[in-house]
Design a protein around this motif. Structure first.
Motif, PDB file in Angstrom:
ATOM      1  N   GLU A  30       2.915 -20.049  -8.477  1.00 51.39           N
ATOM      2  CA  GLU A  30       3.930 -18.995  -8.518  1.00 51.39           C
ATOM      3  C   GLU A  30       4.912 -19.122  -7.362  1.00 51.39           C
ATOM      4  O   GLU A  30       6.091 -18.819  -7.509  1.00 51.39           O
ATOM      5  N   GLN A  31       4.428 -19.559  -6.214  1.00 49.32           N
ATOM      6  CA  GLN A  31       5.290 -19.709  -5.044  1.00 49.32           C
ATOM      7  C   GLN A  31       6.155 -20.962  -5.105  1.00 49.32           C
ATOM      8  O   GLN A  31       7.301 -20.948  -4.661  1.00 49.32           O
ATOM      9  N   ILE A  32       5.606 -22.029  -5.651  1.00 46.81           N
ATOM     10  CA  ILE A  32       6.287 -23.327  -5.593  1.00 46.81           C
ATOM     11  C   ILE A  32       7.122 -23.625  -6.833  1.00 46.81           C
ATOM     12  O   ILE A  32       8.195 -24.217  -6.742  1.00 46.81           O
ATOM     13  N   SER A  33       6.658 -23.204  -8.010  1.00 53.13           N
ATOM     14  CA  SER A  33       7.326 -23.562  -9.271  1.00 53.13           C
ATOM     15  C   SER A  33       8.802 -23.191  -9.351  1.00 53.13           C
ATOM     16  O   SER A  33       9.588 -23.964  -9.892  1.00 53.13           O
ATOM     17  N   PRO A  34       9.208 -22.036  -8.838  1.00 51.83           N
ATOM     18  CA  PRO A  34      10.648 -21.727  -8.950  1.00 51.83           C
ATOM     19  C   PRO A  34      11.552 -22.707  -8.195  1.00 51.83           C
ATOM     20  O   PRO A  34      12.720 -22.851  -8.514  1.00 51.83           O
ATOM     21  N   ARG A  35      11.003 -23.405  -7.210  1.00 51.48           N
ATOM     22  CA  ARG A  35      11.826 -24.279  -6.376  1.00 51.48           C
ATOM     23  C   ARG A  35      11.597 -25.767  -6.620  1.00 51.48           C
ATOM     24  O   ARG A  35      12.445 -26.575  -6.262  1.00 51.48           O
ATOM     25  N   TYR A  36      10.445 -26.112  -7.181  1.00 54.59           N
ATOM     26  CA  TYR A  36      10.106 -27.524  -7.347  1.00 54.59           C
ATOM     27  C   TYR A  36       9.529 -27.776  -8.734  1.00 54.59           C
ATOM     28  O   TYR A  36       8.945 -26.893  -9.333  1.00 54.59           O
ATOM     29  N   SER A  37       9.663 -29.016  -9.207  1.00 57.14           N
ATOM     30  CA  SER A  37       9.049 -29.393 -10.477  1.00 57.14           C
ATOM     31  C   SER A  37       8.616 -30.858 -10.406  1.00 57.14           C
ATOM     32  O   SER A  37       8.988 -31.588  -9.483  1.00 57.14           O
TER      33      SER A  37
ATOM     34  N   ILE B 256       4.970 -21.113   3.767  1.00 49.44           N
ATOM     35  CA  ILE B 256       5.060 -21.300   2.313  1.00 49.44           C
ATOM     36  C   ILE B 256       6.411 -20.824   1.783  1.00 49.44           C
ATOM     37  O   ILE B 256       7.040 -21.479   0.959  1.00 49.44           O
ATOM     38  N   GLU B 257       6.870 -19.676   2.271  1.00 51.28           N
ATOM     39  CA  GLU B 257       8.142 -19.131   1.807  1.00 51.28           C
ATOM     40  C   GLU B 257       9.329 -20.002   2.209  1.00 51.28           C
ATOM     41  O   GLU B 257      10.330 -20.043   1.508  1.00 51.28           O
ATOM     42  N   LYS B 258       9.224 -20.718   3.323  1.00 49.54           N
ATOM     43  CA  LYS B 258      10.328 -21.545   3.798  1.00 49.54           C
ATOM     44  C   LYS B 258      10.358 -22.926   3.129  1.00 49.54           C
ATOM     45  O   LYS B 258      11.354 -23.621   3.241  1.00 49.54           O
ATOM     46  N   ILE B 259       9.277 -23.305   2.477  1.00 50.66           N
ATOM     47  CA  ILE B 259       9.225 -24.636   1.867  1.00 50.66           C
ATOM     48  C   ILE B 259      10.035 -24.633   0.594  1.00 50.66           C
ATOM     49  O   ILE B 259      10.032 -23.854  -0.233  1.00 50.66           O
TER      50      ILE B 259
END
Length: 174
Positions: free
Chosen positions: A122-129, A171-174
């Motif tokens: 949930e934290q990473i998917s919006p920014r990375y794929s 985590i939020e800054k990555i």
């Protein structure tokens, strides 16, 4: 259902194993040493466990069960804080568990818990794929492990909420 005497015996064995793990790896700890440290007869040990590794597996299972309970909390920051509070409360056991976390697959059991992978996705998917997402997940997982490991080794550890805030900020800054 275990009676109080059985729970006490197992608790004594678990505490003895944690003390021994400060000086020896699980592979070098004998049943004799363990029973001597716990002041329990070897026959009693074999009534519940086949080896020190079996006892270690039970300690790990207890940890995983407690971790899963804390992850059921819906609010992600509170869940992380609850995990760290549990770790802080059981500091010596957790140090022993984390010391051998890579050797016996314990770390992989922790990170494979569905609620952990779901929260991380949930934290990473919006920014990375794709492959980038997988590398970022690895970075976060092992970075978090390193932070917790350093925190556990600290002689004057910060409170769990401060460590949770650091991890979440990263985590939020990555």
């Amino acid at each position: 259902m275990e009676n109080q005497r059985i729970r006490l015996t197992k608790k004594m064995l678990k505490e003895a194993l944690v003390r021994l793990l400060e000086y020896e790896s699980i592979e070098k700890i004998t049943v004799y040493q363990l029973c001597n440290e716990a002041e329990i007869n070897r026959t009693t040990f074999y009534k519940y466990y086949g080896s020190p590794s079996d006892l270690m597996n039970e300690i790990q299972s207890d940890f995983i069960n407690e971790l899963e309970k804390s992850l059921l909390e819906k609010n992600r920051p509170v869940s992380l804080q609850m995990i760290l509070t549990y770790i802080d409360t059981h500091r010596e056991s957790c140090k022993a568990l984390l010391r051998s976390a890579f050797d016996n697959g314990f770390f992989e059991k922790i990170i494979s818990l569905s609620l952990i992978t779901q929260n991380l996705d949930e934290q990473i998917s919006p920014r990375y794929s794709g492959y980038r997402k997988e590398y970022v997940k690895e970075f976060v997982i092992y970075g978090t492990y390193s932070i917790i490991s350093k925190w556990l080794k600290s002689e004057k550890p910060e409170p769990p909420d401060k460590i949770a805030a650091i991890i979440l900020e990263i985590i939020e800054k990555i």
